[in-house]
Design a protein around this motif. Sequence first.
Motif, PDB file in Angstrom:
ATOM      1  N   MET A  49      -4.351   0.867  -9.839  1.00  0.00           N
ATOM      2  CA  MET A  49      -5.280  -0.070 -10.441  1.00  0.00           C
ATOM      3  C   MET A  49      -4.528  -0.936 -11.447  1.00  0.00           C
ATOM      4  SD  MET A  49      -8.622  -0.678 -10.133  1.00  0.00           S
ATOM      5  CE  MET A  49      -9.597   0.815  -9.888  1.00  0.00           C
ATOM      6  N   ILE A  50      -4.926  -2.204 -11.519  1.00  0.00           N
ATOM      7  CA  ILE A  50      -4.428  -3.129 -12.533  1.00  0.00           C
ATOM      8  C   ILE A  50      -5.620  -3.545 -13.377  1.00  0.00           C
ATOM      9  CG2 ILE A  50      -3.150  -5.262 -12.996  1.00  0.00           C
ATOM     10  CD1 ILE A  50      -2.289  -5.179  -9.991  1.00  0.00           C
ATOM     11  N   THR A  51      -5.480  -3.480 -14.700  1.00  0.00           N
ATOM     12  CA  THR A  51      -6.559  -3.917 -15.577  1.00  0.00           C
ATOM     13  C   THR A  51      -6.084  -5.080 -16.444  1.00  0.00           C
ATOM     14  OG1 THR A  51      -5.989  -2.331 -17.342  1.00  0.00           O
ATOM     15  CG2 THR A  51      -7.555  -1.606 -15.660  1.00  0.00           C
ATOM     16  N   THR A  52      -7.022  -5.943 -16.799  1.00  0.00           N
ATOM     17  CA  THR A  52      -6.702  -7.107 -17.620  1.00  0.00           C
ATOM     18  C   THR A  52      -7.987  -7.687 -18.217  1.00  0.00           C
ATOM     19  OG1 THR A  52      -5.554  -9.251 -17.644  1.00  0.00           O
ATOM     20  CG2 THR A  52      -6.878  -8.750 -15.704  1.00  0.00           C
ATOM     21  N   ASN A  53      -7.823  -8.478 -19.264  1.00  0.00           N
ATOM     22  CA  ASN A  53      -8.943  -9.256 -19.811  1.00  0.00           C
ATOM     23  C   ASN A  53      -8.792 -10.742 -19.503  1.00  0.00           C
ATOM     24  OD1 ASN A  53     -10.016  -6.929 -20.875  1.00  0.00           O
ATOM     25  ND2 ASN A  53      -9.297  -7.292 -22.959  1.00  0.00           N
ATOM     26  N   ASP A  54      -7.770 -11.085 -18.733  1.00  0.00           N
ATOM     27  CA  ASP A  54      -7.437 -12.470 -18.434  1.00  0.00           C
ATOM     28  C   ASP A  54      -8.016 -12.851 -17.071  1.00  0.00           C
ATOM     29  OD1 ASP A  54      -5.985 -14.794 -17.471  1.00  0.00           O
ATOM     30  OD2 ASP A  54      -4.532 -14.460 -19.071  1.00  0.00           O
ATOM     31  N   GLU A  55      -8.997 -13.727 -17.059  1.00  0.00           N
ATOM     32  CA  GLU A  55      -9.667 -14.108 -15.806  1.00  0.00           C
ATOM     33  C   GLU A  55      -8.706 -14.800 -14.839  1.00  0.00           C
ATOM     34  OE1 GLU A  55     -13.689 -16.478 -14.256  1.00  0.00           O
ATOM     35  OE2 GLU A  55     -13.006 -16.694 -16.341  1.00  0.00           O
ATOM     36  N   PHE A  56      -7.804 -15.631 -15.364  1.00  0.00           N
ATOM     37  CA  PHE A  56      -6.855 -16.331 -14.497  1.00  0.00           C
ATOM     38  C   PHE A  56      -5.956 -15.321 -13.773  1.00  0.00           C
ATOM     39  CE2 PHE A  56      -2.591 -18.123 -13.861  1.00  0.00           C
ATOM     40  CZ  PHE A  56      -2.893 -19.201 -13.036  1.00  0.00           C
ATOM     41  N   LEU A  57      -5.420 -14.353 -14.523  1.00  0.00           N
ATOM     42  CA  LEU A  57      -4.567 -13.338 -13.909  1.00  0.00           C
ATOM     43  C   LEU A  57      -5.353 -12.488 -12.914  1.00  0.00           C
ATOM     44  CD1 LEU A  57      -2.386 -12.114 -16.924  1.00  0.00           C
ATOM     45  CD2 LEU A  57      -1.669 -13.571 -15.013  1.00  0.00           C
ATOM     46  N   TYR A  58      -6.596 -12.169 -13.253  1.00  0.00           N
ATOM     47  CA  TYR A  58      -7.448 -11.387 -12.351  1.00  0.00           C
ATOM     48  C   TYR A  58      -7.614 -12.093 -11.006  1.00  0.00           C
ATOM     49  CZ  TYR A  58     -11.808  -9.683 -10.306  1.00  0.00           C
ATOM     50  OH  TYR A  58     -12.758  -9.213  -9.432  1.00  0.00           O
ATOM     51  N   ASN A  59      -7.965 -13.367 -11.032  1.00  0.00           N
ATOM     52  CA  ASN A  59      -8.159 -14.109  -9.786  1.00  0.00           C
ATOM     53  C   ASN A  59      -6.866 -14.216  -8.988  1.00  0.00           C
ATOM     54  OD1 ASN A  59     -10.933 -14.619 -10.098  1.00  0.00           O
ATOM     55  ND2 ASN A  59     -10.532 -16.349 -11.461  1.00  0.00           N
ATOM     56  N   LYS A  60      -5.763 -14.337  -9.701  1.00  0.00           N
ATOM     57  CA  LYS A  60      -4.469 -14.417  -9.023  1.00  0.00           C
ATOM     58  C   LYS A  60      -4.131 -13.090  -8.336  1.00  0.00           C
ATOM     59  CE  LYS A  60       0.081 -16.417  -9.888  1.00  0.00           C
ATOM     60  NZ  LYS A  60       0.986 -16.988 -10.918  1.00  0.00           N
ATOM     61  N   LEU A  61      -4.410 -11.987  -9.013  1.00  0.00           N
ATOM     62  CA  LEU A  61      -4.143 -10.660  -8.453  1.00  0.00           C
ATOM     63  C   LEU A  61      -4.994 -10.390  -7.216  1.00  0.00           C
ATOM     64  CD1 LEU A  61      -4.008  -8.720 -11.820  1.00  0.00           C
ATOM     65  CD2 LEU A  61      -2.107  -8.888 -10.205  1.00  0.00           C
ATOM     66  N   ILE A  62      -6.262 -10.788  -7.262  1.00  0.00           N
ATOM     67  CA  ILE A  62      -7.152 -10.595  -6.116  1.00  0.00           C
ATOM     68  C   ILE A  62      -6.568 -11.265  -4.879  1.00  0.00           C
ATOM     69  CG2 ILE A  62      -9.399 -11.285  -5.177  1.00  0.00           C
ATOM     70  CD1 ILE A  62      -9.653  -8.928  -7.027  1.00  0.00           C
ATOM     71  N   LYS A  63      -6.043 -12.460  -5.075  1.00  0.00           N
ATOM     72  CA  LYS A  63      -5.461 -13.203  -3.953  1.00  0.00           C
ATOM     73  C   LYS A  63      -4.153 -12.559  -3.476  1.00  0.00           C
ATOM     74  CE  LYS A  63      -5.656 -17.631  -4.477  1.00  0.00           C
ATOM     75  NZ  LYS A  63      -5.322 -19.003  -4.920  1.00  0.00           N
ATOM     76  N   LEU A  64      -3.282 -12.198  -4.423  1.00  0.00           N
ATOM     77  CA  LEU A  64      -1.964 -11.673  -4.075  1.00  0.00           C
ATOM     78  C   LEU A  64      -2.029 -10.331  -3.363  1.00  0.00           C
ATOM     79  CD1 LEU A  64       0.060 -12.588  -7.297  1.00  0.00           C
ATOM     80  CD2 LEU A  64       0.451 -13.501  -5.002  1.00  0.00           C
ATOM     81  N   ARG A  65      -3.048  -9.518  -3.658  1.00  0.00           N
ATOM     82  CA  ARG A  65      -3.112  -8.194  -3.027  1.00  0.00           C
ATOM     83  C   ARG A  65      -3.515  -8.273  -1.555  1.00  0.00           C
ATOM     84  NH1 ARG A  65      -8.638  -5.066  -5.065  1.00  0.00           N
ATOM     85  NH2 ARG A  65     -10.088  -6.642  -4.291  1.00  0.00           N
ATOM     86  N   SER A  66      -4.002  -9.444  -1.117  1.00  0.00           N
ATOM     87  CA  SER A  66      -4.468  -9.595   0.268  1.00  0.00           C
ATOM     88  C   SER A  66      -3.837 -10.823   0.908  1.00  0.00           C
ATOM     89  CB  SER A  66      -5.999  -9.684   0.295  1.00  0.00           C
ATOM     90  OG  SER A  66      -6.483  -9.612   1.623  1.00  0.00           O
ATOM     91  N   HIS A  67      -2.501 -10.789   1.019  1.00  0.00           N
ATOM     92  CA  HIS A  67      -1.727 -11.802   1.751  1.00  0.00           C
ATOM     93  C   HIS A  67      -1.714 -13.183   1.110  1.00  0.00           C
ATOM     94  CE1 HIS A  67      -1.464  -8.945   5.106  1.00  0.00           C
ATOM     95  NE2 HIS A  67      -2.757  -8.752   4.960  1.00  0.00           N
ATOM     96  N   GLY A  68      -2.203 -13.324  -0.107  1.00  0.00           N
ATOM     97  CA  GLY A  68      -2.285 -14.637  -0.739  1.00  0.00           C
ATOM     98  C   GLY A  68      -3.423 -15.477  -0.191  1.00  0.00           C
ATOM     99  N   ILE A  69      -4.412 -14.804   0.410  1.00  0.00           N
ATOM    100  CA  ILE A  69      -5.513 -15.500   1.080  1.00  0.00           C
ATOM    101  C   ILE A  69      -6.708 -15.665   0.140  1.00  0.00           C
ATOM    102  CG2 ILE A  69      -7.294 -15.208   2.869  1.00  0.00           C
ATOM    103  CD1 ILE A  69      -5.092 -14.002   4.639  1.00  0.00           C
ATOM    104  N   SER A  70      -7.307 -16.851   0.183  1.00  0.00           N
ATOM    105  CA  SER A  70      -8.533 -17.122  -0.564  1.00  0.00           C
ATOM    106  C   SER A  70      -9.665 -17.443   0.410  1.00  0.00           C
ATOM    107  CB  SER A  70      -8.338 -18.307  -1.513  1.00  0.00           C
ATOM    108  OG  SER A  70      -9.558 -18.634  -2.142  1.00  0.00           O
ATOM    109  N   ARG A  71     -10.841 -16.931   0.106  1.00  0.00           N
ATOM    110  CA  ARG A  71     -12.063 -17.278   0.850  1.00  0.00           C
ATOM    111  C   ARG A  71     -13.062 -17.990  -0.047  1.00  0.00           C
ATOM    112  NH1 ARG A  71     -12.129 -14.630   5.768  1.00  0.00           N
ATOM    113  NH2 ARG A  71     -10.570 -12.972   5.997  1.00  0.00           N
ATOM    114  N   ILE A  72     -12.609 -18.450  -1.215  1.00  0.00           N
ATOM    115  CA  ILE A  72     -13.478 -19.124  -2.182  1.00  0.00           C
ATOM    116  C   ILE A  72     -13.460 -20.623  -1.919  1.00  0.00           C
ATOM    117  CG2 ILE A  72     -13.890 -19.565  -4.630  1.00  0.00           C
ATOM    118  CD1 ILE A  72     -12.498 -16.873  -5.192  1.00  0.00           C
ATOM    119  N   MET A  73     -14.611 -21.173  -1.572  1.00  0.00           N
ATOM    120  CA  MET A  73     -14.701 -22.569  -1.140  1.00  0.00           C
ATOM    121  C   MET A  73     -14.144 -23.540  -2.177  1.00  0.00           C
ATOM    122  SD  MET A  73     -18.089 -24.653   0.173  1.00  0.00           S
ATOM    123  CE  MET A  73     -18.553 -23.271   1.207  1.00  0.00           C
TER     124      MET A  73
END
Length: 402
Positions: A202-226
Amino acid sequence: MNIIPYGRQNITENDLEAVTKALSSDYLTQGPYIEEFEEAFSKYVGSKYSVAVSNGTAALHLSTLALCLKEGQKVITSPITFAASANCIRYCNGEVVFCDIDPETYLIDLNKLKNLLDSSPKGTYSGIIPVDFAGRAVDLEELKKITDEYGLWIIEDACHAPGGYFIDRHQKIQRCGNGKFANLSIFSFHPVKHIACGEGGMITTNDEFLYNKLIKLRSHGISRIMSEFQNSIEFARGDGGTNELLYNQEYPGWYMEMQDLGFNYRLTDFQAALGLSQLKRADEGIKKRKEIALKYSKAFLNKKWLKSQSGYEDGHAYHLYVIEVENRLELYNCLKANKIFAQIHYIPVHLMPYYRKLGWNSGDMPSSESYYKGCISLPMYPTLTEKEQDFVINVINNFYRG
């Protein structure tokens, strides 16, 4: 006496039921248990965000990527840790710089760190990865004063310390991973850790920018956010721009974009279900670990042949109970002959052949090297019985008496 390992997972009927339920659901991966586990873990440590990943090493790697570690940049860490704390820097082609430990706490020595930073121009180092070794929390408030002065980011390696904490200058409890001082914190769910998922992190943070970046990086760098899509709607639809009214100028439901070079570092749903079940009794496990640690500390008090990690401490999460002894090899073999499988944590990372090839040598980290000559980790896990612990203590005492 049965075999007594240094660490052991505890799988209950509730755990089995949780995993069975997940296996019987519609999702084996990327399902609802992941988000539920993340939310529960954030609540447990006090962070805004959590990102579940496949293991602690993946958590370290993604953290260095999220903080944009570049080739040749220098990052500081402790030599007394598992190799992954340093290796994640090398994964990004960064340069590992070790800072010696405090011989009393076994944590990175903040005075030595300050001297290291003072000896080079500002900007020489990019970040630091302090380790909450054995479960003892690094004073991140004090560390952040130093890193702020030199512009360093912090990745807290809290793999040993879920539930651990330090007391800040306002006499408030600061739990490991709460995101108040470190940019990112990472945890491991290996079987011998406090929370077992088989493998997991698990990775924890209070930084929303880093959180969104981690979500993308853990799954091939893929985004499904329009709102993040970079290609046009026309391209996404693949129809050359026709039927605008029919599609209402929206991206089609199947569309996704690989926007960065990421990895498949996802946790499965049934691992998350196991983690959730284990998390519910995490405080109970910490309480038992502290009882075991207190008993060891009392049993070995004032022994001339033994040194421990500055005795018992309430904020310590006690993943390990480490002592330093004379005649370590002989004691290790004696314990093994009595079916007690102690462990050594750790061989100094800077003296592993890989890091020797990068220029590190014996004598570079004297406190760490001295510690390694005598350290040994005793059995420490919540299901260790009083009878088993008494046996361990008696074998050790008898060895040094005889």
